[in-house]
Design an enzyme around this catalytic site. Structure first.
Site, PDB file in Angstrom:
ATOM      1  N   HIS A 153       0.875  -1.388  -0.388  1.00  0.00           N
ATOM      2  CA  HIS A 153       0.150  -0.156   0.106  1.00  0.00           C
ATOM      3  C   HIS A 153       0.652   1.605  -0.306  1.00  0.00           C
ATOM      4  O   HIS A 153       2.518   0.949  -0.065  1.00  0.00           O
ATOM      5  CB  HIS A 153      -0.993  -0.230   0.826  1.00  0.00           C
ATOM      6  CG  HIS A 153       0.089  -0.154   2.140  1.00  0.00           C
ATOM      7  ND1 HIS A 153       0.169  -0.984   3.503  1.00  0.00           N
ATOM      8  CD2 HIS A 153       0.127   1.454   3.318  1.00  0.00           C
ATOM      9  CE1 HIS A 153       0.811  -0.512   4.709  1.00  0.00           C
ATOM     10  NE2 HIS A 153       0.944   0.855   4.011  1.00  0.00           N
ATOM     11  N   HIS A 199      -5.195  -2.118   4.071  1.00  0.00           N
ATOM     12  CA  HIS A 199      -5.688  -0.674   3.946  1.00  0.00           C
ATOM     13  C   HIS A 199      -4.921  -1.444   2.413  1.00  0.00           C
ATOM     14  O   HIS A 199      -4.611  -2.131   2.467  1.00  0.00           O
ATOM     15  CB  HIS A 199      -5.400   0.499   4.396  1.00  0.00           C
ATOM     16  CG  HIS A 199      -4.340   0.391   5.023  1.00  0.00           C
ATOM     17  ND1 HIS A 199      -4.184  -0.331   6.101  1.00  0.00           N
ATOM     18  CD2 HIS A 199      -2.471   0.822   4.887  1.00  0.00           C
ATOM     19  CE1 HIS A 199      -2.398  -0.040   6.252  1.00  0.00           C
ATOM     20  NE2 HIS A 199      -2.167   0.980   5.606  1.00  0.00           N
ATOM     21  N   HIS A 214       4.472   7.820   2.744  1.00  0.00           N
ATOM     22  CA  HIS A 214       5.513   5.731   1.931  1.00  0.00           C
ATOM     23  C   HIS A 214       5.368   5.175   1.168  1.00  0.00           C
ATOM     24  O   HIS A 214       3.435   5.337   1.001  1.00  0.00           O
ATOM     25  CB  HIS A 214       5.695   5.494   3.534  1.00  0.00           C
ATOM     26  CG  HIS A 214       4.436   4.844   4.180  1.00  0.00           C
ATOM     27  ND1 HIS A 214       4.210   5.672   4.880  1.00  0.00           N
ATOM     28  CD2 HIS A 214       3.870   3.347   4.221  1.00  0.00           C
ATOM     29  CE1 HIS A 214       2.167   4.257   5.913  1.00  0.00           C
ATOM     30  NE2 HIS A 214       2.817   3.047   4.778  1.00  0.00           N
ATOM     31  N   HIS A 246       1.277  -0.426  15.269  1.00  0.00           N
ATOM     32  CA  HIS A 246       0.651   0.493  15.073  1.00  0.00           C
ATOM     33  C   HIS A 246      -0.511   0.869  15.860  1.00  0.00           C
ATOM     34  O   HIS A 246      -0.567  -1.487  16.066  1.00  0.00           O
ATOM     35  CB  HIS A 246       0.471   0.982  13.769  1.00  0.00           C
ATOM     36  CG  HIS A 246       1.302   0.542  12.531  1.00  0.00           C
ATOM     37  ND1 HIS A 246       1.676   2.266  12.422  1.00  0.00           N
ATOM     38  CD2 HIS A 246       1.804   0.601  11.223  1.00  0.00           C
ATOM     39  CE1 HIS A 246       2.383   2.252  11.442  1.00  0.00           C
ATOM     40  NE2 HIS A 246       2.803   1.368  10.966  1.00  0.00           N
ATOM     41  N   TYR A 255      10.056   1.877   9.901  1.00  0.00           N
ATOM     42  CA  TYR A 255      10.236   2.682   9.022  1.00  0.00           C
ATOM     43  C   TYR A 255      11.552   2.875   8.184  1.00  0.00           C
ATOM     44  O   TYR A 255      12.403   3.001   9.236  1.00  0.00           O
ATOM     45  CB  TYR A 255       9.159   4.302   8.977  1.00  0.00           C
ATOM     46  CG  TYR A 255       7.452   3.943   9.039  1.00  0.00           C
ATOM     47  CD1 TYR A 255       6.712   4.197   7.987  1.00  0.00           C
ATOM     48  CD2 TYR A 255       7.082   3.427  10.217  1.00  0.00           C
ATOM     49  CE1 TYR A 255       4.833   3.509   7.870  1.00  0.00           C
ATOM     50  CE2 TYR A 255       5.184   3.130   9.934  1.00  0.00           C
ATOM     51  CZ  TYR A 255       4.913   3.221   8.812  1.00  0.00           C
ATOM     52  OH  TYR A 255       3.982   2.823   8.752  1.00  0.00           O
ATOM     53  N   GLU A 265       7.690   1.281   4.383  1.00  0.00           N
ATOM     54  CA  GLU A 265       7.830   0.643   5.218  1.00  0.00           C
ATOM     55  C   GLU A 265       7.646  -0.852   4.917  1.00  0.00           C
ATOM     56  O   GLU A 265       7.510  -1.002   3.851  1.00  0.00           O
ATOM     57  CB  GLU A 265       5.941   1.049   5.926  1.00  0.00           C
ATOM     58  CG  GLU A 265       6.000   0.137   7.066  1.00  0.00           C
ATOM     59  CD  GLU A 265       4.471  -0.066   6.979  1.00  0.00           C
ATOM     60  OE1 GLU A 265       3.550  -0.487   8.310  1.00  0.00           O
ATOM     61  OE2 GLU A 265       3.430   0.921   6.102  1.00  0.00           O
TER      62      GLU A 265
END
Length: 307
Positions: A153, A199, A214, A246, A255, A265
């Site tokens: 993503h 996501h 990112h 997260h 990261y 990431e």
């Protein structure tokens, strides 16, 4: 997939020094170079990906993202979505087949947030790298670096999040997996998906359009994330934050930056989501915990360093 958009297909990233960028993305992240074109662009893929490429590197004077592409099920779907995008009000550009090596025609358009997306139906099928299609082994030998599993993503910063949301949901068939709401009830972050992943693309509000936060690559396990952290230190690569978890998506993450200053990431795990799930909501006063669950404090660099 009510609209026929299947998944993220590729991202084109601007880099300042191609040799350093290729060593970073291949030697450290673990992508595989599959082609170069007459423009000097370099094509890369992760080992599990079946199409020819998922990352394109273009040398430029400033870093950032040129565009993100999504694969649709077939040409008929592409034609229908092209018409819907025009009716919605997007300025649409047709890019002929072959402009990206091995990729069919692309329908390019700009989001209200300022970012350029594109849709395509065809890309050269090369299969997973290093393993056979019949009776495959568990993984290929010869993988380098972090051994990235797939391009997963992008996180993008920009304005006009409600209009961007409307376009993604009502034209392209995304749905909202997770969100951050401010004290006025306004959505300031939206995590959008086409699949059951946490996501496929995410947006955070910024008054400036078309900012790139990112590109993210999936790893199998938390131990792989820890190994990635070791490799970041072994190569003196610039690190942003992690390893940590997260709150948003609950993925385990680290990261770091490529030599041009683009943030990468790698992560493992993360929540699953289905269209009948209600979106997960975080409030802005808990943003520190939402982004960095263990520290519960914001890293200012994470919010402000964009390309």
């Amino acid at each position: 997939m009510k609209k026929g958009v299947m998944r993220p297909g590729h991202v084109q990233i601007r880099v300042l020094d191609m040799d350093k960028a290729v060593e970073h993305y291949c030697g450290l992240v673990g992508l595989i170079e599959t082609d170069r074109d007459e423009q000097g662009r370099v094509y890369l893929k992760a080992w599990t990906e079946v199409d020819k490429f998922s990352v394109v590197l273009r040398q430029a004077d400033e870093p950032g993202m040129d565009f993100m592409g999504f694969k649709v099920v077939d040409e008929q779907t592409l034609q229908g979505l092209e018409q819907e995008l025009r009716e919605w009000g997007c300025l649409v550009e047709n890019i002929p087949a072959g402009e990206l090596n091995g990729c069919g025609r692309r329908v390019s358009f700009q989001l209200p947030s300022g970012h350029t997306f594109e849709l395509y139906a065809e890309k050269e099928y090369t299969g997973k790298w290093g393993i056979q299609e019949i009776n495959p082994e568990a993984w290929p030998r010869g993988l380098r670096g972090m051994r990235a599993v797939r391009f997963d993503h992008c996180l993008l910063y920009g304005d006009e999040l409600p209009a961007t949301y409307d376009l993604l949901v009502n034209v392209l068939g995304f749905y909202l997996a997770e969100q951050v709401i401010d004290e006025n009830g306004e959505r300031v972050a939206q995590f959008m998906t086409l699949t059951n992943k946490a996501h496929d693309v995410a947006f955070i509000f910024s008054p400036q359009k078309n900012q790139f936060h990112h590109a993210s690559f999936f790893l199998d396990t938390w131990e792989d994330v820890l190994r990635a952290a070791d490799l970041i230190s072994m190569t003196d690569t610039s690190i942003d934050i992690g390893p940590t978890r997260h709150g948003l998506t609950h993925g385990k993450t680290i990261y770091f930056f490529d030599p041009s200053g683009n943030r990468n990431e790698v992560f493992a795990g993360g929540d699953y989501i289905y269209p009948d799930h209600k979106p997960v909501t975080w409030t802005a006063n808990e943003l520190g915990k939402a982004i960095f669950y263990h520290d519960r404090q914001l890293n200012e660099r994470f919010l402000t360093v964009l390309t």
